[in-house]
Scaffold this motif. Structure first.
Motif, PDB file in Angstrom:
ATOM      1  N   HIS A 107      43.344  49.465  24.036  1.00 16.53           N
ATOM      2  CA  HIS A 107      43.158  50.634  23.266  1.00 16.53           C
ATOM      3  C   HIS A 107      43.571  51.744  23.986  1.00 16.53           C
ATOM      4  N   ASP A 109      41.855  55.759  24.561  1.00 19.03           N
ATOM      5  CA  ASP A 109      40.415  56.195  24.360  1.00 19.03           C
ATOM      6  C   ASP A 109      40.010  57.301  23.371  1.00 19.03           C
ATOM      7  N   HIS A 259      45.775  50.809  27.028  1.00 16.88           N
ATOM      8  CA  HIS A 259      45.263  50.185  28.426  1.00 16.88           C
ATOM      9  C   HIS A 259      44.106  49.213  27.955  1.00 16.88           C
ATOM     10  N   ARG A 275      35.460  58.355  36.217  1.00 13.62           N
ATOM     11  CA  ARG A 275      36.372  58.338  35.149  1.00 13.62           C
ATOM     12  C   ARG A 275      36.214  59.953  34.465  1.00 13.62           C
TER      13      ARG A 275
HETATM   14 FE   FE2 Z   1      39.233  53.033  28.069  1.00 13.88          FE
END
Ligand code: FE2
Length: 279
Positions: A107, A109, A259, A275
């Motif tokens: 995917h 994000d 990713h 993140r």
């Molecule tokens: Fe992700």
């Protein structure tokens, strides 16, 4: 004066794309324009031996754009909501055995949003003793490799994205499951082929986790096409496997690559990251 002018050359990763920067302290960077330039060219940037707390990661994000809180509210850190803690360890210190499969479908994000992020930054705090990598696939090269007839077919096609509602998304098969979202889950439409905002390169912008279908195409045909495109895009020769060490920072271009969590570590081992997603 930029602290780091990058006379230091990036080292190529063991892949067809991506770059690693040696001896660069991200906390010491004041002018991060060079990171944006490097990202546009290489799509994935690796920095080793870094030490950033949530506030410093948020600050790095602000030097690169606008970091925003993620829709998955449970992951947000208390003092810096724009930084999420991705962890498989719950509040009592117990390891969540299902963590290993989280985000393990390819995917990009937040493509279920009409406002698309520019980049994401992951910083490893604890990693499994073996494996537990993050994989990336170059969607610029994936576009370039398409047969001419497919390029023509994709041109002008609009894809409908929904949170984890694509053929490889968990919501497709178990709609009642999944983590709490601040937005209740919504859809967005994006061209299946995008141009990169800096380089102008064409990019195949389809991912099997969030891309549900193409406008004007039956669902089954859409899903078959999504899976075929992403299968070709994520063949070994077009991917990079990042094998994490504690202190790594990886920055990726959300337009240029997809990713996934490789999902290949011992589910009983701890795996913790900070993140932030930057617009
Ligand atoms: Fe992700």
């Amino acid at each position: 004066m930029p602290t780091q002018t990058l006379t230091a050359k990036p080292k190529a990763l063991d892949a067809a794309f991506g770059a690693e920067f040696i001896d660069c302290d991200l906390n010491a960077q004041t002018d991060c324009g060079w990171i944006g330039d490097a990202l546009a060219e290489h799509a994935v940037l690796v920095f080793r031996n870094q030490s950033l707390d949530a506030g410093q990661l948020a600050a790095l994000g602000r030097k690169l754009g606008e970091p925003r809180p993620h829709v998955l509210v449970n992951y947000r850190t208390a003092d810096h909501p724009e930084v999420s803690m991705l962890t498989n360890v719950d509040a009592d210190g117990k390891v969540d055995q299902f963590g290993v499969s989280r985000a393990s479908a390819w995917h990009s994000d937040m493509t279920y949003d009409s406002d698309l992020p520019k980049l994401a930054i992951l910083h490893s705090l604890e990693v499994p003793s073996k494996k537990g990598g993050t994989m990336f696939a170059d969607m610029r090269a994936a576009y370039d490799a398409l047969p001419e007839a497919t390029k023509e077919k994709m041109e002008g096609l609009i894809a409908v994205h929904g949170g984890a509602a694509g053929p490889a998304g968990y919501r497709r098969n178990a709609p009642e499951e999944g983590p709490a979202r601040a937005d209740g889950g919504h859809e967005a439409r994006h061209p299946a082929v995008r141009r990169h905002s800096v380089t102008g390169r064409k990019i195949l912008f389809v991912n099997p986790m969030h891309t549900m279908r193409f406008e004007g195409m039956p669902v089954q045909e859409s899903e078959d096409l999504i899976m075929e495109l992403s299968g070709n895009a994520t063949r070994d020769q077009n991917t990079y496997y990042h094998d994490w060490a504690v202190g790594d920072v990886v920055i990726w271009d959300e337009a240029s690559v997809v990713h996934r969590n490789a999902g290949d570590y011992d589910p009983a081992e701890r795996r913790i990251f900070f993140r932030t997603i930057v617009f």
